[in-house]
Scaffold this motif. Structure first.
Motif, PDB file in Angstrom:
ATOM      1  N   GLY A   4      41.470  31.705  59.313  1.00 30.55           N
ATOM      2  CA  GLY A   4      41.823  33.014  58.765  1.00 30.55           C
ATOM      3  C   GLY A   4      41.184  33.281  57.412  1.00 30.55           C
ATOM      4  N   PRO A   5      41.394  34.479  56.877  1.00 27.19           N
ATOM      5  CA  PRO A   5      40.866  34.832  55.558  1.00 27.19           C
ATOM      6  C   PRO A   5      41.659  34.144  54.448  1.00 27.19           C
ATOM      7  N   THR A   6      41.209  34.335  53.222  1.00 28.09           N
ATOM      8  CA  THR A   6      41.838  33.695  52.064  1.00 28.09           C
ATOM      9  C   THR A   6      42.818  34.652  51.410  1.00 28.09           C
ATOM     10  N   ARG A   7      44.016  34.170  51.165  1.00 29.53           N
ATOM     11  CA  ARG A   7      45.048  34.956  50.483  1.00 29.53           C
ATOM     12  C   ARG A   7      45.267  34.404  49.077  1.00 29.53           C
ATOM     13  N   TYR A   8      45.505  35.329  48.139  1.00 24.34           N
ATOM     14  CA  TYR A   8      45.727  34.946  46.745  1.00 24.34           C
ATOM     15  C   TYR A   8      46.733  35.918  46.144  1.00 24.34           C
ATOM     16  N   ALA A   9      47.853  35.385  45.655  1.00 23.45           N
ATOM     17  CA  ALA A   9      48.829  36.213  44.932  1.00 23.45           C
ATOM     18  C   ALA A   9      48.344  36.327  43.491  1.00 23.45           C
ATOM     19  N   GLN A  10      47.806  37.499  43.125  1.00 24.38           N
ATOM     20  CA  GLN A  10      47.095  37.632  41.848  1.00 24.38           C
ATOM     21  C   GLN A  10      47.167  39.061  41.307  1.00 24.38           C
ATOM     22  N   THR A  11      48.320  39.690  41.425  1.00 25.23           N
ATOM     23  CA  THR A  11      48.386  41.122  41.106  1.00 25.23           C
ATOM     24  C   THR A  11      48.138  41.453  39.635  1.00 25.23           C
ATOM     25  N   GLN A  12      48.385  40.551  38.703  1.00 24.34           N
ATOM     26  CA  GLN A  12      48.008  40.730  37.297  1.00 24.34           C
ATOM     27  C   GLN A  12      48.635  41.966  36.650  1.00 24.34           C
ATOM     28  N   ASN A  13      49.800  42.377  37.127  1.00 22.02           N
ATOM     29  CA  ASN A  13      50.419  43.602  36.612  1.00 22.02           C
ATOM     30  C   ASN A  13      51.815  43.319  36.050  1.00 22.02           C
ATOM     31  N   ASP A  14      51.944  42.183  35.343  1.00 19.14           N
ATOM     32  CA  ASP A  14      53.250  41.766  34.831  1.00 19.14           C
ATOM     33  C   ASP A  14      54.172  41.411  35.991  1.00 19.14           C
ATOM     34  N   ASN A  15      53.583  40.822  37.038  1.00 25.17           N
ATOM     35  CA  ASN A  15      54.329  40.638  38.282  1.00 25.17           C
ATOM     36  C   ASN A  15      55.489  39.646  38.172  1.00 25.17           C
ATOM     37  N   LEU A  16      55.458  38.737  37.178  1.00 31.95           N
ATOM     38  CA  LEU A  16      56.554  37.774  37.077  1.00 31.95           C
ATOM     39  C   LEU A  16      57.834  38.434  36.567  1.00 31.95           C
ATOM     40  N   ARG A  17      57.701  39.611  35.967  1.00 32.41           N
ATOM     41  CA  ARG A  17      58.889  40.335  35.515  1.00 32.41           C
ATOM     42  C   ARG A  17      59.229  41.487  36.454  1.00 32.41           C
ATOM     43  N   THR A  18      58.490  41.583  37.575  1.00 33.55           N
ATOM     44  CA  THR A  18      58.767  42.650  38.548  1.00 33.55           C
ATOM     45  C   THR A  18      58.962  42.039  39.939  1.00 33.55           C
ATOM     46  N   GLU A  19      57.868  41.891  40.720  1.00 33.05           N
ATOM     47  CA  GLU A  19      58.050  41.436  42.100  1.00 33.05           C
ATOM     48  C   GLU A  19      58.437  39.960  42.208  1.00 33.05           C
ATOM     49  N   TYR A  20      58.194  39.154  41.164  1.00 40.30           N
ATOM     50  CA  TYR A  20      58.613  37.749  41.180  1.00 40.30           C
ATOM     51  C   TYR A  20      59.745  37.499  40.178  1.00 40.30           C
ATOM     52  N   THR A  21      60.558  38.507  39.943  1.00 39.00           N
ATOM     53  CA  THR A  21      61.582  38.409  38.906  1.00 39.00           C
ATOM     54  C   THR A  21      62.595  37.299  39.182  1.00 39.00           C
ATOM     55  N   THR A  22      62.794  36.912  40.442  1.00 39.36           N
ATOM     56  CA  THR A  22      63.738  35.841  40.745  1.00 39.36           C
ATOM     57  C   THR A  22      63.237  34.484  40.258  1.00 39.36           C
ATOM     58  N   LEU A  23      61.955  34.391  39.923  1.00 40.77           N
ATOM     59  CA  LEU A  23      61.394  33.156  39.371  1.00 40.77           C
ATOM     60  C   LEU A  23      61.277  33.191  37.846  1.00 40.77           C
ATOM     61  N   PHE A  24      61.504  34.362  37.256  1.00 39.93           N
ATOM     62  CA  PHE A  24      61.212  34.550  35.836  1.00 39.93           C
ATOM     63  C   PHE A  24      62.096  33.688  34.936  1.00 39.93           C
ATOM     64  N   SER A  25      63.318  33.395  35.376  1.00 39.25           N
ATOM     65  CA  SER A  25      64.221  32.606  34.536  1.00 39.25           C
ATOM     66  C   SER A  25      63.763  31.151  34.399  1.00 39.25           C
ATOM     67  N   ASP A  26      62.764  30.748  35.176  1.00 37.33           N
ATOM     68  CA  ASP A  26      62.280  29.368  35.120  1.00 37.33           C
ATOM     69  C   ASP A  26      61.168  29.171  34.086  1.00 37.33           C
ATOM     70  N   VAL A  27      60.763  30.254  33.415  1.00 37.56           N
ATOM     71  CA  VAL A  27      59.717  30.138  32.386  1.00 37.56           C
ATOM     72  C   VAL A  27      60.198  30.815  31.108  1.00 37.56           C
ATOM     73  N   PRO A  28      59.642  30.435  29.944  1.00 37.15           N
ATOM     74  CA  PRO A  28      60.018  31.112  28.696  1.00 37.15           C
ATOM     75  C   PRO A  28      59.611  32.583  28.720  1.00 37.15           C
ATOM     76  N   HIS A  29      60.353  33.401  28.006  1.00 37.17           N
ATOM     77  CA  HIS A  29      60.027  34.825  27.926  1.00 37.17           C
ATOM     78  C   HIS A  29      58.862  35.094  26.989  1.00 37.17           C
ATOM     79  N   SER A  30      58.524  34.136  26.144  1.00 36.98           N
ATOM     80  CA  SER A  30      57.340  34.217  25.304  1.00 36.98           C
ATOM     81  C   SER A  30      56.977  32.802  24.866  1.00 36.98           C
ATOM     82  N   ILE A  31      55.781  32.648  24.308  1.00 36.98           N
ATOM     83  CA  ILE A  31      55.301  31.340  23.841  1.00 36.98           C
ATOM     84  C   ILE A  31      55.472  31.282  22.326  1.00 36.98           C
TER      85      ILE A  31
END
Length: 312
Positions: free
Chosen positions: A90-117
């Motif tokens: 099959g073709p190659t898939r890459y989750a790479q939307t680059q649109n602040d996606n960790l605070r939107t479509e992947y928000t359920t994972l956001f609590s596992d990383v710091p909100h800033s560095i």
């Protein structure tokens, strides 16, 4: 802070080793936390999203990926199968939307990383403008390019391999205005069906649009060169799991990746907007302008020489 002030990249080894994401994230955990959710995924025949391709009819084309929403579980499964199953076609898939996606479509994972560095918040005096989640395999590569963002890139699973060039080497990268295109389905009637590699074709965008993009590749140094390309000295670094890279704005970077034992490569990055008010932006554009002028002079010289040979 001293390195940030010098506009120099650096790696903090194990800088994210104590993050929840480093302790928790694996294929099973990601699938459980994202269960039932759809995500945007970039799909290409060869893992060549946002890169230059050659078309017989149109020459160089800057091609963007075909994008659609798919269940996260299906995206993860495809990524793993392509890496681990030699029979996968099959073709190659890459989750790479680059649109602040960790605070939107992947928000359920956001609590596992710091909100800033912390060091970036102090050194750059601002909070991140975007926080992004990346998931792919070794088939996905990112062509040489630059961003108008200060970048903190954090490797969670697998490895990332970077080739880095400073802005002063802009004359080496052979930047050109390249016709824009997008991968589309050959048969638009199969929109909801499984995407086949041979079903993806490049279509030139309408109306015509031209994208300024580097056409020289540091891994293929004798192709698409300028008179300065041989002077380039790429800095090559590898991020291991838990490492953190500070990549200054406007530094050119080409990225490839290696997978974990589970067949995935996962990272998070924090983008901080460039300070356009200082002297760095003006100097970087001056250097870029000198490089573009040299390309124009070389092209004009080539045209004159060709005319003279034809007259001879």
């Amino acid at each position: 802070m001293r390195y940030v002030a010098r506009n120099r990249p650096f790696i903090i080894r194990n800088g994210a080793w104590d993050w929840k994401a480093r302790k928790r994230w694996n294929a099973r955990y990601l699938a459980e936390v994202m269960q039932g959710q759809n995500v945007n995924v970039a799909i290409t025949p060869h893992g060549n999203a946002d890169s230059v391709a050659e078309l017989e009819s149109s020459g160089m084309v800057f091609v963007k990926p075909y994008e659609r929403e798919e269940p996260f579980a299906a995206v993860l499964s495809h990524i793993q199968r392509q890496e681990l199953d030699p029979s996968y076609q099959g073709p190659t898939r890459y989750a790479q939307t680059q649109n602040d996606n960790l605070r939107t479509e992947y928000t359920t994972l956001f609590s596992d990383v710091p909100h800033s560095i912390p060091f970036a918040r102090v050194a750059l005096q601002k909070e991140p403008d975007a926080i992004n989640f990346w998931l792919g395999n070794k088939k996905s590569t990112t062509a040489l390019h630059k961003d108008n963002y200060e970048n903190i890139y954090v490797q969670i699973l697998g490895k990332k391999h970077f080739a880095l060039l400073p802005p002063v080497e802009s004359a080496c990268v052979n930047e050109k205005a390249v016709l824009a295109g997008t991968y589309r389905l050959r048969d638009e009637g199969v929109e909801g069906e499984e995407v086949q590699k041979e079903g993806l074709v490049i279509a030139v965008d309408e109306p015509d649009e031209y994208v300024p993009f580097a056409t020289w590749d540091p891994d293929r140094p004798v192709e698409n060169t300028t008179r300065f390309s041989e002077c380039s000295l790429p800095l090559r670094v590898t991020l291991e799991e838990g490492d953190m890279l500070y990549l200054p704005a406007l530094w050119y970077h080409k990225v490839s990746q290696s997978c974990s034992e589970e067949g995935i490569c996962c990272a998070v990055n924090y983008w901080y907007d460039l300070d356009f008010s200082g002297g760095f932006w003006a100097m970087a554009n001056f250097v870029r302008g000198v490089g573009l002028l040299s390309l124009k002079e070389d092209a004009n010289k080539g045209g004159v020489e060709k005319t003279q040979r034809s007259k001879g």
